[in-house]
Write a protein that holds these residues in place. Structure first.
Motif: not given
Length: 410
Positions: A51-69
């Motif tokens: 989960x630490x490797x997952x959290x440092x991956x930039x692309x995953x935060x793009x998904x978060x922002x996109x789904x929130x929008x």
């Protein structure tokens, strides 16, 4: 502007209780629709990496922002459910494509995202923009589609976990392993059961909201917006309290005699048109209560300013409607301390105000000629003499030892 905001605020309180708040709608949309790929994709990715490797991956935060929008848009009133379901995939793709190039589409999870975005968008378009009869089958179908997304991501996880499965046939053989089949079949059954449960809950909630909306309208017609709002947010306010209120009365002059010479059908039509015309004029200024009794209208306002503005609007509306029938209405206002609250028995109650101020306002209205507005001296003094008025002869009212000082509003 302030009047509109006050009215909207009063309605919003009740609507929020019936349909939920804007924040609640956002959370519901995120958890029930827009956030599904985000959640399931995160779980599949974390199964391959820590989960630490997952959290440092930039692309995953793009998904978060996109789904929130996407959730923000779809939780708004009356969104377009088809195009709205493409907001998240589109933002994520346009943000990540410059970083990964065409290899973006070689990632199985990305293909799954777009494939199921199309299916969910189509099902939600049918569900929300087509006749309601489709809900009986589209809701369970949509639930199966969502669980199929879980299975697809599970398949992608297996594909990544078995590099030796280079061909389609070998991949299918892996899926035929008993424990894989159990997980896939169980997931589909759970999805169907959840879909049927969602259908039941949705149908029940719709009926409850329709019933609550009908009861709200009946309550507002009988008790007024103010009383209904207080009953929802602060029932203690409906107890007997002494308050300063402006009381307005309006009555049609010569109405009884006119009724004797006019067909009942015409009388009913004119009186109903009178209510439909004058009541909205009174309602524009946030009355605490409007009561319609025969040809009389009584309204309770929090301030003299509201009552005076309402009286002008009501008189203008009444004159236009009544003049063709050689009728007119007299209107009068008084301001002072009253006792207001819920009056009645255990079975029948109404929200109103009583006291000498109410009686005096009625006496002033009775003495007011058609087409005129009478103000009590108390209201005139409260307005600091900033009104165009002319004095009336003091009005000798029943039950009063002294004549009442009054003014005619020009």
């Amino acid at each position: 502007m302030l009047k509109q905001l006050f009215r909207n605020s009063s309605q919003d309180v009740i609507e929020e209780r019936l349909n939920g708040s804007r924040w609640g709608a956002f959370v519901s949309e995120l958890l029930s629709n827009s956030g599904h790929f985000l959640i399931f994709n995160a779980l599949s990715e974390m199964a391959l990496m820590s989960w630490t490797d997952y959290l440092i991956h930039t692309g995953h935060y793009l998904i978060v922002g996109a789904m929130f929008a996407q959730a923000w848009y779809l939780s708004r009133p009356n969104p377009h459910r088809f195009w709205g379901n493409f907001i998240g995939p589109s933002i994520y793709t346009l943000s990540d494509l410059p970083l990964e190039g065409l290899e973006f589409f070689a990632e199985p999870n990305h293909l799954i995202l777009w494939c199921f975005a199309v299916m969910i968008a189509t099902s939600q378009f049918i569900r929300f923009h087509k006749p309601s009869q489709t809900a009986t089958w589209i809701i369970p179908l949509e639930s199966l589609t969502r669980t199929s997304m879980v299975i697809a991501l599970y398949g992608a996880l297996i594909y990544k976990s078995y590099p030796e499965a280079t061909g389609w046939e070998s991949f299918i053989n892996i899926l035929r392993i008993p424990h894989h089949q159990f997980i896939i079949q169980s997931t589909m059954v759970v999805g169907l059961l959840l879909g049927l449960q969602t259908l039941q809950v949705t149908s029940q909630r719709k009926k409850l909201q329709e019933t609550a909306g009908l009861l709200r309208n009946l309550a507002q017609w009988g008790m007024g917006n103010h009383a209904v709002k207080q009953a929802v947010i602060n029932p203690e306010e409906l107890g007997f309290r002494r308050r300063d209120r402006a009381i307005l009365f309006m009555d049609i002059r010569g109405f009884t005699h006119w009724c004797e010479e006019t067909s009942p059908d015409i009388v009913a039509a004119v009186l109903n048109s009178y209510y439909r015309t004058v009541e909205p004029a009174a309602a524009k200024f946030q009355p605490l209560r409007i009561t319609l009794t025969a040809d009389e209208i009584m309204a309770i306002y929090a301030t003299p300013q509201q009552a005076i503005a309402a009286a002008r609007a009501m008189q203008n509306a009444a004159e236009t409607l009544l003049a063709p029938h050689q009728l007119g209405a007299g209107c009068a206002l008084h301001y002072g301390s009253v006792i207001e609250g819920l009056f009645g028995s255990d079975r029948v109650r109404t929200y109103t105000a009583i006291g000498d101020v109410v009686n005096t306002a009625k006496r002033l209205e009775t003495a007011t000629p058609a087409g005129e507005i009478t103000l009590s001296d108390r209201i005139y003094q409260c307005m600091e003499e900033k009104l165009e008025v002319e004095p009336r002869e003091p009005i000798a009212a029943k039950g009063k030892t002294e004549p009442i000082a009054a003014w005619r509003l020009k």
